[in-house]
Design an enzyme around this catalytic site. Structure first.
Site, PDB file in Angstrom:
ATOM      1  N   TYR A  62       0.625  -1.414   0.172  1.00 26.76           N
ATOM      2  CA  TYR A  62      -0.037  -0.152  -0.642  1.00 26.76           C
ATOM      3  C   TYR A  62       0.658   1.417  -0.327  1.00 26.76           C
ATOM      4  O   TYR A  62       0.649   2.450  -0.930  1.00 26.76           O
ATOM      5  CB  TYR A  62      -0.794  -0.088   1.374  1.00 26.76           C
ATOM      6  CG  TYR A  62      -1.645   1.073   1.113  1.00 26.76           C
ATOM      7  CD1 TYR A  62      -2.892   1.177   0.573  1.00 26.76           C
ATOM      8  CD2 TYR A  62      -1.494   2.749   2.455  1.00 26.76           C
ATOM      9  CE1 TYR A  62      -3.931   1.895   0.987  1.00 26.76           C
ATOM     10  CE2 TYR A  62      -2.454   3.779   2.268  1.00 26.76           C
ATOM     11  CZ  TYR A  62      -3.479   3.544   1.688  1.00 26.76           C
ATOM     12  OH  TYR A  62      -3.993   4.644   1.988  1.00 26.76           O
TER      13      TYR A  62
ATOM     14  N   LYS B 268       1.315   3.813  -3.438  1.00 27.99           N
ATOM     15  CA  LYS B 268       1.572   5.257  -2.893  1.00 27.99           C
ATOM     16  C   LYS B 268       2.715   6.310  -3.686  1.00 27.99           C
ATOM     17  O   LYS B 268       2.690   6.829  -3.521  1.00 27.99           O
ATOM     18  CB  LYS B 268       0.360   5.596  -1.364  1.00 27.99           C
ATOM     19  CG  LYS B 268      -0.222   5.254  -0.823  1.00 27.99           C
ATOM     20  CD  LYS B 268      -2.089   5.280  -1.927  1.00 27.99           C
ATOM     21  CE  LYS B 268      -3.005   4.996  -1.542  1.00 27.99           C
ATOM     22  NZ  LYS B 268      -4.155   5.682  -1.999  1.00 27.99           N
TER      23      LYS B 268
END
Length: 242
Positions: free
Chosen positions: A143, A147
Site C-alpha cells: 500500500y 502510494k
C-alpha cells in the site's frame, strides 16, 4: 508580504480568476465531501467529475456539475474529458481487500498516473493528489509502496504546481462497509485529541485543507503536506500563512 493573508480575500481573488476544476474519485468518501465543499464555497466557474459511472444528485446545488464517464482501462480514448481544466483533484483509490493486489495497483497507481498524464496534456496547471501518511516507494508494504511510487511518477510530469496530501487514518462515515476500518476509527475517536490528531484526520479537514491550499499563492512547484500540516491548514478560518 504580510505574515498572514485573509482567507476571505484569498477566496474572492481566486473566484475572480474563473478557473475550472475536475475531480477524480467523486463517488468515494473524500471526493464526495470535496465536491460538496467546492460547491458551497463557489471557488470554480466550472466543476467536472470524471469517473466510471454517472452519479445522481437530488440537491439543486449540483445541477450545473458536469460529468464525464470514462473507461479507466482505455483512458487514451477519453483524452477530451481531461482537457480545459485549470485545477485537478485526484481522490481515486481502492483497497487490496476489495480489489486484490493487482486491482489495487491498477487503480491506485496506473489509473492515477494515466489520468495525471492526460490532465497535464490537457492543460491542467495545478494537480492535487490524495496520498497517504507513510507513502514511500521503497516501503516493504504494498500500500505505502504504491502510494510512494505514484507520487514520484506524477512529480516527473512537472505540473506548474503539484500538491500531495498525506493524511493519516481518515475519520468518516464511509458509505461501504469495512468493519476493520470502522474499528480503527472508533479506536482513534476514543483517544486524546493531541495523540489522535498525529495519526488520523477527519475527511472534512482534509478537504478544507485542499481548498485552503489551492487559493493561496505558492512559489513552490511541488508541495508535500503531511498529517499535521493538513490539520493546521484545514482548521484555518480567518487567515493563512502565504
Amino acid at each position: 508580504m504580510a505574515e498572514t493573508e485573509a482567507l476571505s480575500k484569498l477566496r474572492e481573488d481566486f473566484r475572480m480568476q474563473n478557473k475550472s476544476v475536475f475531480i477524480l474519485g467523486a463517488s468515494g468518501e473524500t471526493g464526495r465531501v470535496l465536491l460538496k465543499e467546492i460547491l458551497e464555497q463557489g471557488l470554480f466557474s466550472k466543476v467536472t467529475l470524471i469517473g466510471r459511472r454517472k452519479l445522481t444528485f437530488d440537491e439543486e446545488a449540483y445541477k450545473n456539475v458536469n460529468q464525464e464517464v470514462v473507461d479507466f482501462e482505455k483512458l487514451d480514448d477519453y483524452a477530451s474529458a481531461f482537457q480545459g481544466h485549470d485545477v485537478g483533484f485526484c481522490c481515486l483509490g481502492t483497497t487490496r481487500g476489495k480489489a486484490g493486489a493487482e486491482g489495487f495497483v491498477r487503480v491506485d497507481r496506473d489509473y492515477v498516473l494515466k489520468s495525471a498524464e492526460l490532465a497535464k496534456a490537457g492543460g491542467c496547471k495545478h494537480f492535487n493528489l490524495l496520498s497517504s501518511k507513510g507513502a514511500d516507494k521503497s516501503s516493504k508494504f504494498l500500500y505505502l509502496q504504491v502510494k510512494g511510487e505514484v507520487e514520484a511518477k506524477v512529480e516527473e510530469l512537472k505540473f506548474d504546481r503539484y500538491s500531495v496530501f498525506r493524511p493519516g487514518v481518515l475519520l468518516c462515515d464511509r458509505q461501504e462497509s469495512r468493519p476493520g476500518e470502522w474499528l480503527v476509527r472508533k479506536f482513534f475517536g476514543s483517544l486524546p485529541e493531541s495523540w489522535a490528531s498525529g495519526h488520523s484526520v477527519p475527511v472534512v479537514t482534509v478537504v478544507r485543507a485542499m481548498l485552503n491550499n489551492v487559493v493561496r499563492p505558492r512559489d513552490k512547484q511541488m508541495e508535500l503536506l503531511e498529517n499535521k500540516a493538513i490539520h493546521d491548514l484545514g482548521k484555518a478560518h480567518g487567515s493563512l500563512k502565504p
